[in-house]
Design a protein around this motif. Structure first.
Motif, PDB file in Angstrom:
ATOM      1  N   ALA A 168      -0.456   6.839  -5.835  1.00 27.92           N
ATOM      2  CA  ALA A 168      -0.811   6.708  -4.298  1.00 27.92           C
ATOM      3  C   ALA A 168      -1.828   5.477  -4.379  1.00 27.92           C
ATOM      4  N   ASP A 169      -2.242   4.844  -3.473  1.00 27.83           N
ATOM      5  CA  ASP A 169      -3.434   4.056  -3.207  1.00 27.83           C
ATOM      6  C   ASP A 169      -4.461   4.691  -2.512  1.00 27.83           C
ATOM      7  N   LEU A 170      -4.038   5.657  -1.612  1.00 23.94           N
ATOM      8  CA  LEU A 170      -4.852   6.383  -0.756  1.00 23.94           C
ATOM      9  C   LEU A 170      -4.229   7.613  -0.319  1.00 23.94           C
ATOM     10  N   ILE A 171      -4.967   8.518  -0.342  1.00 19.78           N
ATOM     11  CA  ILE A 171      -4.788   9.684   0.274  1.00 19.78           C
ATOM     12  C   ILE A 171      -5.365  10.041   1.624  1.00 19.78           C
ATOM     13  N   VAL A 172      -4.619  10.467   2.695  1.00 18.11           N
ATOM     14  CA  VAL A 172      -4.854  10.730   3.894  1.00 18.11           C
ATOM     15  C   VAL A 172      -4.634  12.466   4.238  1.00 18.11           C
ATOM     16  N   MET A 173      -5.472  12.907   4.667  1.00 22.21           N
ATOM     17  CA  MET A 173      -5.333  14.294   5.036  1.00 22.21           C
ATOM     18  C   MET A 173      -5.444  14.561   6.538  1.00 22.21           C
ATOM     19  N   VAL A 174      -4.539  15.343   6.832  1.00 25.11           N
ATOM     20  CA  VAL A 174      -4.550  15.724   8.473  1.00 25.11           C
ATOM     21  C   VAL A 174      -5.136  17.141   8.423  1.00 25.11           C
ATOM     22  N   VAL A 175      -6.122  17.334   9.516  1.00 29.80           N
ATOM     23  CA  VAL A 175      -6.766  18.582   9.475  1.00 29.80           C
ATOM     24  C   VAL A 175      -6.688  19.003  10.925  1.00 29.80           C
ATOM     25  N   ASP A 176      -6.337  20.287  10.965  1.00 29.97           N
ATOM     26  CA  ASP A 176      -6.137  20.935  12.273  1.00 29.97           C
ATOM     27  C   ASP A 176      -7.513  22.033  12.444  1.00 29.97           C
ATOM     28  N   MET A 218       0.776  -1.225  -0.191  1.00 34.07           N
ATOM     29  CA  MET A 218      -0.123   0.003  -0.041  1.00 34.07           C
ATOM     30  C   MET A 218       0.946   1.157  -0.034  1.00 34.07           C
ATOM     31  N   LYS A 219       0.558   2.162  -0.906  1.00 30.41           N
ATOM     32  CA  LYS A 219       1.304   3.289  -0.814  1.00 30.41           C
ATOM     33  C   LYS A 219       0.022   4.674  -0.514  1.00 30.41           C
ATOM     34  N   ILE A 220       0.505   5.156   0.702  1.00 31.54           N
ATOM     35  CA  ILE A 220      -0.212   6.266   1.418  1.00 31.54           C
ATOM     36  C   ILE A 220       0.410   7.745   1.141  1.00 31.54           C
ATOM     37  N   ALA A 221      -0.250   8.526   0.687  1.00 32.56           N
ATOM     38  CA  ALA A 221       0.056   9.853   0.593  1.00 32.56           C
ATOM     39  C   ALA A 221      -0.701  10.627   1.723  1.00 32.56           C
ATOM     40  N   VAL A 222       0.269  11.366   2.739  1.00 28.49           N
ATOM     41  CA  VAL A 222      -0.283  12.129   3.762  1.00 28.49           C
ATOM     42  C   VAL A 222       0.032  13.432   3.264  1.00 28.49           C
ATOM     43  N   CYS A 223      -1.156  14.245   3.452  1.00 21.98           N
ATOM     44  CA  CYS A 223      -1.227  15.793   3.168  1.00 21.98           C
ATOM     45  C   CYS A 223      -2.061  16.516   4.064  1.00 21.98           C
ATOM     46  N   GLY A 224      -1.924  17.782   3.911  1.00 22.82           N
ATOM     47  CA  GLY A 224      -2.392  18.645   4.809  1.00 22.82           C
ATOM     48  C   GLY A 224      -1.980  20.057   4.546  1.00 22.82           C
ATOM     49  N   LYS A 225      -2.529  21.028   5.507  1.00 20.80           N
ATOM     50  CA  LYS A 225      -1.872  22.294   5.172  1.00 20.80           C
ATOM     51  C   LYS A 225      -0.596  22.470   6.027  1.00 20.80           C
ATOM     52  N   GLY A 226       0.260  23.569   5.933  1.00 25.75           N
ATOM     53  CA  GLY A 226       1.320  23.828   6.762  1.00 25.75           C
ATOM     54  C   GLY A 226       0.975  23.778   8.252  1.00 25.75           C
ATOM     55  N   GLY A 227       1.750  23.078   9.025  1.00 32.58           N
ATOM     56  CA  GLY A 227       1.607  23.236  10.565  1.00 32.58           C
ATOM     57  C   GLY A 227       0.301  22.086  10.973  1.00 32.58           C
ATOM     58  N   CYS A 278      -9.180   9.984   2.988  1.00 37.26           N
ATOM     59  CA  CYS A 278      -9.846   9.827   4.324  1.00 37.26           C
ATOM     60  C   CYS A 278      -9.187  10.962   5.201  1.00 37.26           C
ATOM     61  N   PHE A 279      -9.403  11.188   6.455  1.00 34.24           N
ATOM     62  CA  PHE A 279      -9.128  12.299   7.050  1.00 34.24           C
ATOM     63  C   PHE A 279      -8.694  11.832   8.931  1.00 34.24           C
ATOM     64  N   VAL A 280      -7.768  12.496   9.063  1.00 35.35           N
ATOM     65  CA  VAL A 280      -7.226  12.545  10.334  1.00 35.35           C
ATOM     66  C   VAL A 280      -7.347  13.873  10.956  1.00 35.35           C
ATOM     67  N   LEU A 281      -8.464  14.158  12.194  1.00 35.32           N
ATOM     68  CA  LEU A 281      -8.243  15.226  12.916  1.00 35.32           C
ATOM     69  C   LEU A 281      -7.382  15.158  13.914  1.00 35.32           C
ATOM     70  N   ASN A 282      -6.731  16.531  13.999  1.00 31.93           N
ATOM     71  CA  ASN A 282      -5.731  16.615  14.745  1.00 31.93           C
ATOM     72  C   ASN A 282      -5.617  17.894  15.525  1.00 31.93           C
ATOM     73  N   LYS A 283      -4.995  17.867  16.868  1.00 31.05           N
ATOM     74  CA  LYS A 283      -5.073  19.024  17.738  1.00 31.05           C
ATOM     75  C   LYS A 283      -6.308  19.420  18.175  1.00 31.05           C
ATOM     76  N   VAL A 284      -7.186  18.424  18.274  1.00 29.93           N
ATOM     77  CA  VAL A 284      -8.702  18.649  18.586  1.00 29.93           C
ATOM     78  C   VAL A 284      -9.080  18.920  20.014  1.00 29.93           C
ATOM     79  N   THR A 285      -9.697  20.021  20.367  1.00 30.95           N
ATOM     80  CA  THR A 285     -10.246  20.048  21.751  1.00 30.95           C
ATOM     81  C   THR A 285     -11.648  20.075  21.612  1.00 30.95           C
ATOM     82  N   PRO A 286     -12.217  19.761  22.955  1.00 28.33           N
ATOM     83  CA  PRO A 286     -13.526  19.298  23.112  1.00 28.33           C
ATOM     84  C   PRO A 286     -14.444  20.521  22.409  1.00 28.33           C
TER      85      PRO A 286
END
Length: 250
Positions: free
Chosen positions: A157-165, A1-10, A189-197
């Motif tokens: 890539a086989d899959l695009i993963v975006m990290v979202v702040d 599997m080839k995974i591309a991880v993307c997102g805005k800077g920071g 698909c997406f990963v939510l990062n630096k998440v607060t309640p």
């Protein structure tokens, strides 16, 4: 599997890349991490590895590759064997530790050295011809924003993963990434990062229509401190383990 991880800077894409690589390695996978963000110099520290020589240097250097590109990317000669395997990568062009290999197409080192197009061209060719065994995984830490889509790097890539702040720019970008991924036939698909309640539900409501949410990661002081100090990340979490497990089923 080839995974591309993307997102805005920071957004934390390099941090997620490092943690995900370590989790896959802990599961016995052979992991190749490709640091394709030409202006970020932190990923190798997070992995506890030295930054290796660039793959572009192996292909004759940036100047040589730019000459190949002069006639247009579509006319660039094929520089790799079409049956390339991870075991074929020359040892001097990757660093390795605990089941993880790190390589990079290149970094911007000085002023006026021209754009990073040569790095993208080399990486695109490399990914197209790289054949993986069942237990091998490639994770690409892409440059910030969406230029990698324009360069065509994600095509292999086989899959695009975006990290979202938790920022307006990142939330809006999730829709654009989903749209661009669909346009080249890739699942996103997406990963939510630096998440607060305070913002968790808003982030989920905004991002979930764009694709599956793999994980919700809280702001972590230990991870932030390690990043600031340039230390290796040796932190695991149930959320990272869950994300890795779900990726293996996609």
């Amino acid at each position: 599997m080839k995974i591309a991880v993307c997102g805005k800077g920071g957004s934390g894409k390099s941090t997620f890349t490092a943690l995900l690589a370590k989790e896959f390695a802990a599961r016995g996978k052979k992991v190749l991490v490709i640091d394709s963000d030409e202006s970020n110099y932190g990923l190798h520290l997070q992995l506890g590895l030295p930054l290796p020589e660039s793959l572009t240097d192996y292909m004759g250097g940036k100047g040589q590759v730019m000459e190949y590109l002069a006639g247009g990317p579509q006319n660039m000669p094929l520089l790799f064997d079409r049956n390339l395997k991870m075991s074929d990568i020359p040892a001097e062009y990757y660093s390795e530790k605990d089941g993880i290999r790190l390589m990079t197409p290149g970094k911007i080192q000085q002023v006026n050295e021209a754009c990073a197009c040569a790095f993208a061209a080399i990486l695109g060719q490399f990914l197209e011809v790289l054949h993986l065994e069942e237990d091998e995984i490639v994770i690409m830490d892409m440059e910030a924003g969406t230029e990698h889509f324009g360069r065509g790097t994600d095509n292999a890539a086989d899959l695009i993963v975006m990290v979202v702040d938790p920022s307006m720019e990142s939330l809006k970008l999730s829709g654009r990434v989903a749209e661009m991924s669909r346009s080249i036939g890739k699942k996103s698909c997406f990963v939510l990062n630096k998440v607060t309640p305070e913002f968790e539900e808003l982030m989920k409501e905004t991002v979930s229509p764009n694709g599956e949410i793999l994980a919700v990661l809280s702001a972590d002081g230990a991870i932030q401190k390690a990043g600031i100090m340039g230390r290796e990340l040796s932190i695991s979490s149930p959320q990272i383990r869950e994300a890795a497990g779900r990726l293996l089923t996609l």
